[in-house]
Structure formats: structure tokens, C-alpha cells
Enzyme design. Structure first.
Site, PDB file in Angstrom:
ATOM      1  N   HIS A 106       0.848  -1.200   0.000  1.00 33.36           N
ATOM      2  CA  HIS A 106       0.000   0.000   0.000  1.00 33.36           C
ATOM      3  C   HIS A 106       0.885   1.251   0.000  1.00 33.36           C
ATOM      4  O   HIS A 106       0.686   2.154   0.817  1.00 33.36           O
ATOM      5  CB  HIS A 106      -0.944   0.055   1.215  1.00 33.36           C
ATOM      6  CG  HIS A 106      -1.902  -1.088   1.291  1.00 33.36           C
ATOM      7  ND1 HIS A 106      -2.961  -1.237   0.440  1.00 33.36           N
ATOM      8  CD2 HIS A 106      -1.962  -2.138   2.138  1.00 33.36           C
ATOM      9  CE1 HIS A 106      -3.625  -2.324   0.751  1.00 33.36           C
ATOM     10  NE2 HIS A 106      -3.043  -2.889   1.769  1.00 33.36           N
ATOM     11  N   HIS A 107       1.869   1.255  -0.844  1.00 38.09           N
ATOM     12  CA  HIS A 107       2.712   2.436  -0.973  1.00 38.09           C
ATOM     13  C   HIS A 107       3.438   2.387  -2.319  1.00 38.09           C
ATOM     14  O   HIS A 107       3.427   1.360  -3.008  1.00 38.09           O
ATOM     15  CB  HIS A 107       3.718   2.531   0.187  1.00 38.09           C
ATOM     16  CG  HIS A 107       4.627   1.359   0.299  1.00 38.09           C
ATOM     17  ND1 HIS A 107       4.536   0.412   1.291  1.00 38.09           N
ATOM     18  CD2 HIS A 107       5.656   0.976  -0.483  1.00 38.09           C
ATOM     19  CE1 HIS A 107       5.460  -0.502   1.114  1.00 38.09           C
ATOM     20  NE2 HIS A 107       6.162  -0.187   0.036  1.00 38.09           N
ATOM     21  N   ALA A 108       4.075   3.499  -2.660  1.00 43.18           N
ATOM     22  CA  ALA A 108       4.951   3.566  -3.839  1.00 43.18           C
ATOM     23  C   ALA A 108       6.270   4.157  -3.382  1.00 43.18           C
ATOM     24  O   ALA A 108       6.384   4.683  -2.267  1.00 43.18           O
ATOM     25  CB  ALA A 108       4.313   4.431  -4.916  1.00 43.18           C
TER      26      ALA A 108
END
Ligand code: T46
Length: 133
Positions: A48-50
Site C-alpha cells: 500500500h505504498h509507492a
């Protein structure tokens, strides 16, 4: 989105198999960090991130898990279930890792040391970041 798998060379003999990975050879960057994820519960979704600049290779060296990548326009999913192959994850990809088997070990080779400032952990911020580029 198609997520191509990188197939690694196996040095196998009657004792078993060995995969060797060198920076700037099989791995398309200098390796600054290695970490691995294991004992993740089946129902858990990680990620749930970049990342803004981090490049990574993901290899599921034991068991299996799925990876979902999203570049802000397109999404793709891939099953990693083979220690002979991996995927390259470029910067600017929202990632989720899920459906971990009990024996899954996800090995990650990373181009940078751990820097929390490189993470985009909010999806709206991610879309804004992609659209301003
Ligand atoms: C990624 C996916 C595939 C560190 O202290 N050093 C490290 O090098 C890493 C990777 C994590 N941590 C700490 C930070 C958190 O307190 O370990 C904890 C768990 O990290 P996080 O919640 O970011 O874990 P995941 O599985 O959601 O994401 C990780 C990586 O952080 C990320 O870069 O691409 O695996």
C-alpha cells in the site's frame, strides 16, 4: 499492465539448484539493501505504498505470493511461485503483496538504503505525484 518475469539461470546438479545474482548483471542496478518478508498471514495485504526513486527486484524464494502493481493509469497482477524467477519493480509503482502461502519468503533486492522519505504511503498523494510528473 503486463508484468514481465525475469528468468534466472540455474546452476543445478545432482546436489540441487543454485541461483546467483550479481549487481548490474542479472540485477539491473547496484544492490544496496536486501530484505525478506516471511510469516505473513494469508489474509494480510502488505505494501500500500509507492517509492519515488527506489528500484527493486522481488523473488519469492519459497512458497508463493501475489503482487499487484499500479502505475496510476494501469494495474497488473502476477503470481510469484518460483525461486528461478523474479520481477523488476520500478519507481512510481503503487504495490500490494497478498495471498501469501504459509511457507512464503519474499526476497527483495533494493537499489537504495532504507529511507522513509522515499515512500508515498497515501494513495491520493501517489496519484498527485504521478500526474505532476
Ligand atoms: C516494499 C515492499 C515490497 C526497515 O526498518 N528497513 C527496511 O529496509 C524495510 C523494508 C522496512 N523497515 C521497517 C519499516 C517498518 O517499520 O520495517 C517495518 C515494515 O515495513 P513496511 O510496512 O514498509 O513493509 P511492507 O511489507 O509493507 O513493504 C516492504 C518495503 O517497505 C517496501 O519498500 O516495496 O516491502
Amino acid at each position: 499492465m503486463n508484468i514481465p518475469k525475469i528468468k534466472f539461470q540455474i546452476h543445478g546438479d545432482d546436489r540441487g539448484s543454485l541461483v546467483a545474482l550479481e549487481e548490474n548483471k542479472e540485477i539491473p542496478f547496484s544492490i544496496k539493501r536486501v530484505y525478506y518478508i516471511f510469516e505473513t498471514k494469508e489474509e494480510v495485504v502488505r505494501g500500500h505504498h509507492a517509492h519515488k526513486s527506489l528500484e527493486q527486484i522481488f523473488i519469492c524464494v519459497s512458497g508463493q505470493c501475489k503482487i499487484r502493481l499500479n502505475n496510476g493509469k494501469e494495474m497488473g497482477e502476477v503470481l510469484l511461485d518460483n525461486p528461478e524467477e523474479g520481477i523488476y519493480v520500478a519507481p512510481g509503482m503503487w504495490r500490494e503483496m497478498y495471498d501469501f502461502s504459509e511457507d512464503a519468503v519474499l526476497l527483495v533486492l533494493a537499489s537504495e538504503l532504507y529511507h522513509e522519505e522515499d515512500y508515498i504511503r497515501n494513495y491520493d498523494d501517489f496519484l498527485a505525484y504521478i500526474n505532476q510528473k
